[in-house]
Design a protein around this motif. Structure first.
Motif, PDB file in Angstrom:
ATOM      1  N   ARG A 112       0.841  -1.217   0.000  1.00 14.64           N
ATOM      2  CA  ARG A 112       0.000   0.000   0.000  1.00 14.64           C
ATOM      3  C   ARG A 112       0.876   1.269   0.000  1.00 14.64           C
ATOM      4  N   LYS A 113       0.326   2.327  -0.606  1.00 16.02           N
ATOM      5  CA  LYS A 113       1.100   3.565  -0.788  1.00 16.02           C
ATOM      6  C   LYS A 113       0.371   4.785  -0.212  1.00 16.02           C
ATOM      7  N   GLY A 114       1.140   5.753   0.204  1.00 14.43           N
ATOM      8  CA  GLY A 114       0.527   6.986   0.695  1.00 14.43           C
ATOM      9  C   GLY A 114       1.524   8.128   0.736  1.00 14.43           C
ATOM     10  N   VAL A 115       1.013   9.303   1.101  1.00 13.54           N
ATOM     11  CA  VAL A 115       1.868  10.494   1.209  1.00 13.54           C
ATOM     12  C   VAL A 115       1.570  11.184   2.549  1.00 13.54           C
TER      13      VAL A 115
ATOM     14  N   ALA B  84      -3.796   8.882   0.166  1.00 11.97           N
ATOM     15  CA  ALA B  84      -3.684   7.422   0.189  1.00 11.97           C
ATOM     16  C   ALA B  84      -4.489   6.868  -0.978  1.00 11.97           C
ATOM     17  N   GLU B  85      -4.360   5.551  -1.208  1.00 15.74           N
ATOM     18  CA  GLU B  85      -5.058   4.968  -2.356  1.00 15.74           C
ATOM     19  C   GLU B  85      -6.517   4.670  -2.057  1.00 15.74           C
ATOM     20  N   ASN B  86      -6.866   4.571  -0.776  1.00 19.28           N
ATOM     21  CA  ASN B  86      -8.268   4.343  -0.416  1.00 19.28           C
ATOM     22  C   ASN B  86      -8.569   5.009   0.924  1.00 19.28           C
ATOM     23  N   ASN B  87      -9.830   5.084   1.256  1.00 19.56           N
ATOM     24  CA  ASN B  87     -10.251   5.837   2.433  1.00 19.56           C
ATOM     25  C   ASN B  87      -9.737   5.242   3.738  1.00 19.56           C
ATOM     26  N   GLU B  88      -9.678   3.919   3.784  1.00 17.18           N
ATOM     27  CA  GLU B  88      -9.195   3.249   4.993  1.00 17.18           C
ATOM     28  C   GLU B  88      -7.749   3.664   5.291  1.00 17.18           C
ATOM     29  N   ASP B  89      -6.912   3.637   4.273  1.00 17.42           N
ATOM     30  CA  ASP B  89      -5.513   4.049   4.451  1.00 17.42           C
ATOM     31  C   ASP B  89      -5.409   5.534   4.794  1.00 17.42           C
ATOM     32  N   TYR B  90      -6.292   6.318   4.173  1.00 17.37           N
ATOM     33  CA  TYR B  90      -6.290   7.755   4.488  1.00 17.37           C
ATOM     34  C   TYR B  90      -6.552   7.966   5.978  1.00 17.37           C
ATOM     35  N   LEU B  91      -7.525   7.198   6.515  1.00 18.61           N
ATOM     36  CA  LEU B  91      -7.860   7.373   7.937  1.00 18.61           C
ATOM     37  C   LEU B  91      -6.701   6.960   8.846  1.00 18.61           C
TER      38      LEU B  91
ATOM     39  N   GLU C 246      -4.451   9.887   8.748  1.00 21.62           N
ATOM     40  CA  GLU C 246      -5.082  10.976   9.495  1.00 21.62           C
ATOM     41  C   GLU C 246      -4.897  10.774  11.001  1.00 21.62           C
ATOM     42  N   SER C 247      -5.105   9.552  11.480  1.00 23.20           N
ATOM     43  CA  SER C 247      -4.956   9.346  12.927  1.00 23.20           C
ATOM     44  C   SER C 247      -3.485   9.485  13.339  1.00 23.20           C
ATOM     45  N   LEU C 248      -2.571   9.108  12.448  1.00 25.54           N
ATOM     46  CA  LEU C 248      -1.145   9.320  12.741  1.00 25.54           C
ATOM     47  C   LEU C 248      -0.837  10.819  12.825  1.00 25.54           C
ATOM     48  N   ALA C 249      -1.330  11.599  11.852  1.00 20.88           N
ATOM     49  CA  ALA C 249      -1.093  13.045  11.851  1.00 20.88           C
ATOM     50  C   ALA C 249      -1.702  13.699  13.094  1.00 20.88           C
ATOM     51  N   LYS C 250      -2.865  13.179  13.518  1.00 22.46           N
ATOM     52  CA  LYS C 250      -3.555  13.753  14.685  1.00 22.46           C
ATOM     53  C   LYS C 250      -2.782  13.553  15.992  1.00 22.46           C
ATOM     54  N   THR C 251      -1.843  12.604  16.013  1.00 19.46           N
ATOM     55  CA  THR C 251      -1.022  12.476  17.218  1.00 19.46           C
ATOM     56  C   THR C 251      -0.088  13.684  17.373  1.00 19.46           C
TER      57      THR C 251
ATOM     58  N   LYS D  98      -6.748  16.766   3.056  1.00 21.64           N
ATOM     59  CA  LYS D  98      -6.715  15.701   2.049  1.00 21.64           C
ATOM     60  C   LYS D  98      -6.296  16.352   0.736  1.00 21.64           C
ATOM     61  N   ILE D  99      -5.113  16.032   0.272  1.00 17.30           N
ATOM     62  CA  ILE D  99      -4.529  16.707  -0.892  1.00 17.30           C
ATOM     63  C   ILE D  99      -4.017  15.640  -1.847  1.00 17.30           C
ATOM     64  N   ASP D 100      -4.508  15.642  -3.086  1.00 22.10           N
ATOM     65  CA  ASP D 100      -4.029  14.612  -4.021  1.00 22.10           C
ATOM     66  C   ASP D 100      -2.681  15.034  -4.643  1.00 22.10           C
ATOM     67  N   SER D 101      -2.095  14.151  -5.447  1.00 22.77           N
ATOM     68  CA  SER D 101      -0.729  14.390  -5.933  1.00 22.77           C
ATOM     69  C   SER D 101      -0.629  15.648  -6.786  1.00 22.77           C
ATOM     70  N   LYS D 102      -1.651  15.884  -7.610  1.00 19.24           N
ATOM     71  CA  LYS D 102      -1.602  17.083  -8.455  1.00 19.24           C
ATOM     72  C   LYS D 102      -1.701  18.338  -7.590  1.00 19.24           C
ATOM     73  N   GLN D 103      -2.655  18.323  -6.648  1.00 19.49           N
ATOM     74  CA  GLN D 103      -2.790  19.475  -5.740  1.00 19.49           C
ATOM     75  C   GLN D 103      -1.522  19.697  -4.931  1.00 19.49           C
TER      76      GLN D 103
END
Lengths: 238, 238
Positions: free
Chosen positions: B83-86, B110-117, B120-125, B132-137
């Motif tokens: 799985r991949k993410g930013v 992230a590639e899907n909502n579950e990974d995004y969450l 998100e919980s990691l960032a919230k620590t 939520k910003i995609d690669s182009k943005q």
């Protein structure tokens, strides 16, 4: 009691008379610049009109001490036959926003030390950041202010346009903008410089150029070049 | 307990592991990017290396979820088969200065909502400004950051040079710099724009140009033109 006459109806005149009115040791009058057939006497007359009207207004004043408030106007260009000075405040004034004079730098100039001290004590009734700045320096302060205010604000505008065209909230940049401004109070701009230009990261630079409109490309390129020339010349010197 | 592996030795890696170590619910490891023959398992692997090394590093990772921290690098360009993410933080990090993560915007993808969450919980620590910003943005956020940070800082540098060459203390500009940055959190940059360019005060503009070096004249002219074109196009639209 020192009497002050402010000539002008603009933002500077407005905020200045409002602030001086709170000071017990001053008596303050304000008149518009089209109302000069009968000019009241005052110890200090402050001309706060647009740059191209200062000369004409100053010609009509016989009061003992006449100062103007412009960044880009010579002391010697005042046309009154009495004492001359400059009372320039380095901040952008707008009528809607309150002004905190304690944070504003006062750039003062007079023809002799006695007059300078009069202006200094007047500035001290409002603030404490007081600088002795001659006419040549003041013009350079003024052009510097254009870079850090007018041009910087335009770079904010470009960023805001990029964001709003791509559904990105501009507020995402607020912490970076604040940190960038705060940092140079602690380290020099040279030390604070980061990014693809100073790293000479040509791949990122060309990626960025692809994303930009022609007008923004031109600005990006010229500022990148300027950062690099500066870095290079510094390296050559060190 | 979520396990985090940070790969890299730079400023982002340094500050991130320091911050994560304070969080009870996380276990954190950090390895250098030249130490990849034996990569420890982790729930989330964060690649915090220079842009041109991300691809190569990601190839070698079999851990379940791999994210990078770069502004200008596609999620899809990660080469791991899992799985991949930013996890991009929009701030300029330097090793010497402490980082206040509560003020830093996290740009997550992230590639899907579950990974995004999960991200998100990691960032919230660490913080609460989460986007939520995609690669182009994200690339556009990155280029916007160049304008409000790299280029703005360079304008500060130019002003500082003008001041120091003329015995003017650069600190005289600090209140204006701070106010310019603060103002756009309240009004838009368009509303905040002042100065000779937007007023089309050609006399002041030519006075300013006379004071500047050739290199600074070029920057002054192009930014003045850009402010004026923008003002003009706005007027035409209204």
């Amino acid at each position: 009691m020192i009497s002050i006459l402010i000539i002008g109806n603009g933002n500077v005149a407005h905020h200045l008379q409002k602030a001086f009115k709170k000071i017990n040791t001053l008596s303050v009058m304000q008149i518009g610049s089209r109302n000069l057939n009968k000019i009241p006497f005052a110890d200090i007359t402050i001309i706060a009109v647009s740059d191209n009207a200062i000369s004409e207004v100053s010609k009509k004043i016989t009061n003992p001490f006449v100062v103007h408030t412009a960044g880009n106007f010579d002391l010697k260009s005042l046309q009154n036959n009495t004492r001359k000075g400059v009372f320039y405040m380095l901040q952008s004034f707008s009528k809607a926003t309150d002004v905190n004079f304690s944070q504003i730098p006062f750039c003062l100039e007079a023809e002799n030390n006695e007059d300078y001290l009069v202006l200094e004590s007047l500035a001290k009734t409002l603030g404490n950041k007081i600088y002795k700045i001659d006419s040549k320096q003041r013009k350079l302060v003024h052009v510097s202010a254009v870079f850090v205010n007018n041009f910087t604000n335009h770079l904010y505008k470009i960023s805001r346009d990029i964001c709003s065209h791509n559904n990105i909230p501009f507020e995402i940049l607020f912490p970076l903008i604040a940190e960038t401004a705060r940092k140079i109070e602690v380290i020099t701009p040279e030390q604070a410089q980061t990014g693809p230009a100073v790293r000479n990261d040509t791949k990122t630079i060309s990626n960025h150029l692809e994303l930009l409109s022609a007008q923004h490309q031109e600005i990006y390129s010229i500022l990148t070049k300027s950062i690099q020339e500066n870095t290079h010349s510094q390296k050559t010197l060190n």
